[in-house]
Every structure is written in structure tokens, then in C-alpha cells.
Design a protein around this motif. Sequence first.
Motif, PDB file in Angstrom:
ATOM      1  N   ALA A 127       0.823  -1.211   0.000  1.00 34.79           N
ATOM      2  CA  ALA A 127       0.000   0.000   0.000  1.00 34.79           C
ATOM      3  C   ALA A 127       0.855   1.258   0.000  1.00 34.79           C
ATOM      4  CB  ALA A 127      -0.927  -0.010   1.214  1.00 34.79           C
ATOM      5  N   ALA A 128       2.000   1.194   0.669  1.00 35.54           N
ATOM      6  CA  ALA A 128       2.860   2.369   0.796  1.00 35.54           C
ATOM      7  C   ALA A 128       3.668   2.659  -0.459  1.00 35.54           C
ATOM      8  CB  ALA A 128       3.798   2.188   1.986  1.00 35.54           C
ATOM      9  N   THR A 129       4.174   1.612  -1.100  1.00 35.93           N
ATOM     10  CA  THR A 129       5.118   1.840  -2.208  1.00 35.93           C
ATOM     11  C   THR A 129       4.815   1.037  -3.469  1.00 35.93           C
ATOM     12  OG1 THR A 129       6.636   0.094  -1.418  1.00 35.93           O
ATOM     13  CG2 THR A 129       6.970   2.325  -0.551  1.00 35.93           C
ATOM     14  N   GLY A 130       3.813   0.146  -3.418  1.00 37.24           N
ATOM     15  CA  GLY A 130       3.600  -0.758  -4.545  1.00 37.24           C
ATOM     16  C   GLY A 130       2.220  -0.725  -5.144  1.00 37.24           C
ATOM     17  N   ASP A 131       1.570   0.437  -5.143  1.00 36.37           N
ATOM     18  CA  ASP A 131       0.240   0.578  -5.743  1.00 36.37           C
ATOM     19  C   ASP A 131      -0.771  -0.415  -5.189  1.00 36.37           C
ATOM     20  OD1 ASP A 131       1.091   2.678  -7.382  1.00 36.37           O
ATOM     21  OD2 ASP A 131       1.786   1.295  -8.936  1.00 36.37           O
ATOM     22  N   GLY A 132      -0.536  -0.864  -3.963  1.00 32.94           N
ATOM     23  CA  GLY A 132      -1.487  -1.735  -3.299  1.00 32.94           C
ATOM     24  C   GLY A 132      -1.320  -3.211  -3.601  1.00 32.94           C
ATOM     25  N   TRP A 133      -0.439  -3.562  -4.547  1.00 36.37           N
ATOM     26  CA  TRP A 133      -0.325  -4.982  -4.933  1.00 36.37           C
ATOM     27  C   TRP A 133       1.109  -5.488  -5.024  1.00 36.37           C
ATOM     28  CZ3 TRP A 133       2.293  -6.637  -9.312  1.00 36.37           C
ATOM     29  CH2 TRP A 133       2.618  -5.647 -10.249  1.00 36.37           C
ATOM     30  N   LEU A 134       2.058  -4.593  -5.190  1.00 36.61           N
ATOM     31  CA  LEU A 134       3.446  -5.003  -5.431  1.00 36.61           C
ATOM     32  C   LEU A 134       4.204  -5.001  -4.107  1.00 36.61           C
ATOM     33  CD1 LEU A 134       5.376  -5.671  -7.846  1.00 36.61           C
ATOM     34  CD2 LEU A 134       6.100  -3.281  -7.728  1.00 36.61           C
ATOM     35  N   VAL A 135       4.634  -6.191  -3.673  1.00 35.33           N
ATOM     36  CA  VAL A 135       5.317  -6.328  -2.394  1.00 35.33           C
ATOM     37  C   VAL A 135       6.825  -6.262  -2.629  1.00 35.33           C
ATOM     38  CG1 VAL A 135       5.652  -7.752  -0.336  1.00 35.33           C
ATOM     39  CG2 VAL A 135       3.455  -7.806  -1.559  1.00 35.33           C
ATOM     40  N   PRO A 136       7.516  -5.281  -2.034  1.00 37.17           N
ATOM     41  CA  PRO A 136       8.964  -5.201  -2.224  1.00 37.17           C
ATOM     42  C   PRO A 136       9.687  -6.249  -1.381  1.00 37.17           C
ATOM     43  CG  PRO A 136       8.243  -3.510  -0.689  1.00 37.17           C
ATOM     44  CD  PRO A 136       6.986  -4.197  -1.183  1.00 37.17           C
ATOM     45  N   PRO A 137      10.812  -6.740  -1.860  1.00 39.78           N
ATOM     46  CA  PRO A 137      11.570  -7.722  -1.078  1.00 39.78           C
ATOM     47  C   PRO A 137      12.348  -7.039   0.043  1.00 39.78           C
ATOM     48  CG  PRO A 137      12.755  -7.214  -3.082  1.00 39.78           C
ATOM     49  CD  PRO A 137      11.449  -6.470  -3.163  1.00 39.78           C
ATOM     50  N   GLN A 138      12.667  -7.819   1.047  1.00 37.89           N
ATOM     51  CA  GLN A 138      13.569  -7.349   2.095  1.00 37.89           C
ATOM     52  C   GLN A 138      14.993  -7.443   1.569  1.00 37.89           C
ATOM     53  OE1 GLN A 138      13.306  -9.501   5.822  1.00 37.89           O
ATOM     54  NE2 GLN A 138      15.403  -8.940   6.356  1.00 37.89           N
ATOM     55  N   THR A 139      15.714  -6.351   1.618  1.00 38.85           N
ATOM     56  CA  THR A 139      17.075  -6.343   1.095  1.00 38.85           C
ATOM     57  C   THR A 139      18.119  -5.960   2.137  1.00 38.85           C
ATOM     58  OG1 THR A 139      16.792  -4.062   0.310  1.00 38.85           O
ATOM     59  CG2 THR A 139      16.318  -5.844  -1.259  1.00 38.85           C
ATOM     60  N   GLU A 140      17.669  -5.582   3.330  1.00 37.38           N
ATOM     61  CA  GLU A 140      18.598  -5.224   4.395  1.00 37.38           C
ATOM     62  C   GLU A 140      18.621  -6.312   5.460  1.00 37.38           C
ATOM     63  OE1 GLU A 140      20.644  -2.671   4.494  1.00 37.38           O
ATOM     64  OE2 GLU A 140      19.916  -1.931   2.539  1.00 37.38           O
ATOM     65  N   PRO A 141      19.797  -6.648   5.978  1.00 35.22           N
ATOM     66  CA  PRO A 141      19.876  -7.651   7.044  1.00 35.22           C
ATOM     67  C   PRO A 141      19.078  -7.209   8.275  1.00 35.22           C
ATOM     68  CG  PRO A 141      22.043  -7.158   6.143  1.00 35.22           C
ATOM     69  CD  PRO A 141      21.112  -6.133   5.589  1.00 35.22           C
ATOM     70  N   THR A 142      18.560  -8.202   9.015  1.00 37.34           N
ATOM     71  CA  THR A 142      17.831  -7.913  10.247  1.00 37.34           C
ATOM     72  C   THR A 142      18.476  -8.670  11.404  1.00 37.34           C
ATOM     73  OG1 THR A 142      16.278  -9.719   9.787  1.00 37.34           O
ATOM     74  CG2 THR A 142      15.637  -7.523   9.078  1.00 37.34           C
ATOM     75  N   GLY A 143      18.893  -7.937  12.395  1.00 33.00           N
ATOM     76  CA  GLY A 143      19.447  -8.552  13.596  1.00 33.00           C
ATOM     77  C   GLY A 143      20.617  -9.467  13.290  1.00 33.00           C
ATOM     78  N   ASP A 144      20.702 -10.546  14.075  1.00 30.14           N
ATOM     79  CA  ASP A 144      21.819 -11.473  13.926  1.00 30.14           C
ATOM     80  C   ASP A 144      21.573 -12.530  12.855  1.00 30.14           C
ATOM     81  OD1 ASP A 144      19.812 -12.754  15.283  1.00 30.14           O
ATOM     82  OD2 ASP A 144      21.121 -13.734  16.736  1.00 30.14           O
ATOM     83  N   GLY A 145      20.420 -12.465  12.204  1.00 27.92           N
ATOM     84  CA  GLY A 145      20.088 -13.464  11.194  1.00 27.92           C
ATOM     85  C   GLY A 145      20.459 -13.081   9.789  1.00 27.92           C
ATOM     86  N   GLY A 146      20.998 -11.886   9.601  1.00 28.47           N
ATOM     87  CA  GLY A 146      21.365 -11.449   8.267  1.00 28.47           C
ATOM     88  C   GLY A 146      20.147 -11.323   7.383  1.00 28.47           C
ATOM     89  N   LEU A 147      20.227 -11.826   6.177  1.00 29.24           N
ATOM     90  CA  LEU A 147      19.143 -11.809   5.210  1.00 29.24           C
ATOM     91  C   LEU A 147      18.807 -13.258   4.869  1.00 29.24           C
ATOM     92  CD1 LEU A 147      17.379  -9.916   3.495  1.00 29.24           C
ATOM     93  CD2 LEU A 147      19.158  -9.989   1.729  1.00 29.24           C
ATOM     94  N   TYR A 148      17.677 -13.748   5.384  1.00 33.04           N
ATOM     95  CA  TYR A 148      17.294 -15.155   5.222  1.00 33.04           C
ATOM     96  C   TYR A 148      18.388 -16.100   5.733  1.00 33.04           C
ATOM     97  CZ  TYR A 148      13.976 -12.945   2.000  1.00 33.04           C
ATOM     98  OH  TYR A 148      13.017 -12.131   1.449  1.00 33.04           O
ATOM     99  N   GLY A 149      19.093 -15.669   6.742  1.00 30.58           N
ATOM    100  CA  GLY A 149      20.154 -16.486   7.317  1.00 30.58           C
ATOM    101  C   GLY A 149      21.490 -16.354   6.632  1.00 30.58           C
ATOM    102  N   VAL A 150      21.556 -15.569   5.584  1.00 30.14           N
ATOM    103  CA  VAL A 150      22.825 -15.307   4.897  1.00 30.14           C
ATOM    104  C   VAL A 150      23.466 -14.095   5.567  1.00 30.14           C
ATOM    105  CG1 VAL A 150      23.926 -14.731   2.707  1.00 30.14           C
ATOM    106  CG2 VAL A 150      21.931 -16.258   2.747  1.00 30.14           C
ATOM    107  N   THR A 151      24.666 -14.260   6.081  1.00 33.02           N
ATOM    108  CA  THR A 151      25.288 -13.208   6.883  1.00 33.02           C
ATOM    109  C   THR A 151      26.624 -12.727   6.346  1.00 33.02           C
ATOM    110  OG1 THR A 151      26.326 -14.882   8.308  1.00 33.02           O
ATOM    111  CG2 THR A 151      24.169 -14.043   8.996  1.00 33.02           C
ATOM    112  N   GLU A 152      27.204 -13.418   5.380  1.00 39.49           N
ATOM    113  CA  GLU A 152      28.560 -13.090   4.942  1.00 39.49           C
ATOM    114  C   GLU A 152      28.581 -12.619   3.492  1.00 39.49           C
ATOM    115  OE1 GLU A 152      31.132 -16.382   5.661  1.00 39.49           O
ATOM    116  OE2 GLU A 152      30.738 -16.452   7.818  1.00 39.49           O
TER     117      GLU A 152
END
Length: 253
Positions: A127-152
Motif C-alpha cells: 500500500a505504501a510503495t507498490g500501488d497496493g499490490w506489489l510487495v517489495p523484497p527485504q534487502t537489508e539484514p535484520t538482527g543477527d540473522g542477516g538476510l534469510y540467514g545469509v550473513t557473509e
Amino acid sequence: MSTYLLIHGAFHGGWVWQRVTPLLEDAGHRVLAPSLVGLGDRAHLLTPDVGLDTHVQDLIELVTAEDATEVVLVGHSYGGIVVTALADAVPDRIAELVYIDTFVPRDGEAVADIMPGMVDAFATAAAATGDGWLVPPQTEPTGDGGLYGVTEEPDLGWLASMQTPQSLKTFQQPMTLTNPAALAKIPVTHVHCGEGGEDFKAMRAAMPRTLPPADLPPDRLHVLPTGHDCMITMPRELAGCLLELAARPAPAP
């Protein structure tokens, strides 16, 4: 020789299997690792109307065109609901179902029913950035889990750059089974990723049922000590799990 059909998760594409595919092929097997409609190298096909049914119908056409039989059907993350629906549609072609770090959906469920908090967040982002239908991917690491568990690095930067947006409809459209009895006869194996950081563990704990199922026989469960995208972080170990399935004798009719 088995045919492996590898189905990626949300925001990913067929590219995510590039370290696993040659290991299976070197063992003498056939591998199909397509990108789902609207994702990966097929991102140009994304529209608001692309939903779960779009992904499943496209794969039905693929396995039919390839005349694929005795398929080891592998689904990662969002791919878990896709492979369940596909196996229901073409049960005679499927020898084994493999769920990698994901849930087994029930008839009538959408991803939104299983992970409502996550899909609510997707809807807010769309709703904020994708015309109500387009979901953007997460591209920044979160916490100690990195991005989908990828940290290096360089894997972290590569993963972030390769992801593409996904239609909100894919997470909201329910799965409808037509051959539940045939589906129930297909052997099932789970690969569980035991690490991935506290944020991912909290998301897992919020799900309405355990993942993998608590009553799963030990020989049908592989646990990898890595994060969610194990095909990136532990490709050889994941390939080893998948190759074990091809070596098993076929179940009695």
C-alpha cells in the motif's frame, strides 16, 4: 535417474539453486529449477493478477511439456504451498515431496492464514510503495540473522541484489485441493534449518503450528545447522539430503 523439480521461495528465483543444481546433475540426475511467473528472470511477467494459481498452472504446463515423471518435488519457504498444490494436481508424476524450511498448507489455506502477521506487513508495504499490490523484497539484514540467514559477503550483497518484488495476490490466494487422497499417498520429507537468528526464530514461533510437524518420523527429517536460505549457505549438505531420497527404494504400491 530421478528428476528434481526445485521451487524457490518468495522474492527469489531459479537462480537461488545454482550451487545445488550441479551437485545433483553430477550424480546423474535431471534438474529443473524454474523461476516462478513474475520472479527472477521472469520478473517482466509480474502483474497484479499473478497469484498462487498462476504459479501452479505454469508448473503443470512445465512438467507436462517436459514429460517429467518420478519427480522429487522440492519447495522452499513460499514454495511449500506451490509444491503442495502442484502435487495435488499431478500426483501420478510425483515420487516424493520435500519441504525445505516451510509449512505444509491445508486445503483452503493461503499463506495469509498461516503467517498472518507477515502478510499483513506485506500488504502495508504494498500500500505504501507498490500501488497496493506489489510487495517489495527485504534487502537489508535484520538482527543477527542477516538476510534469510545469509550473513557473509559476497553472498549477502548478491542475495539482496537478485531479489525481485512479488504480487500480494500470491500470498492471499487460497490453495484448493482436488485430489487429497492421492496427495496423501506421496512420501514427504522435511529439511529444517535450525539457525537463522532471533528474528527468524520469533517469526517461526508465531506460526499457528510447528514446522516441521512434531510427529514426523526421524528418517523423514533432516536438520541443517544454518539459516533459511540453506541452498546458499550449505548447498553440499542440502544436496546430500536430496540425493538420499533418490537412493531410497520406491514404496510398495
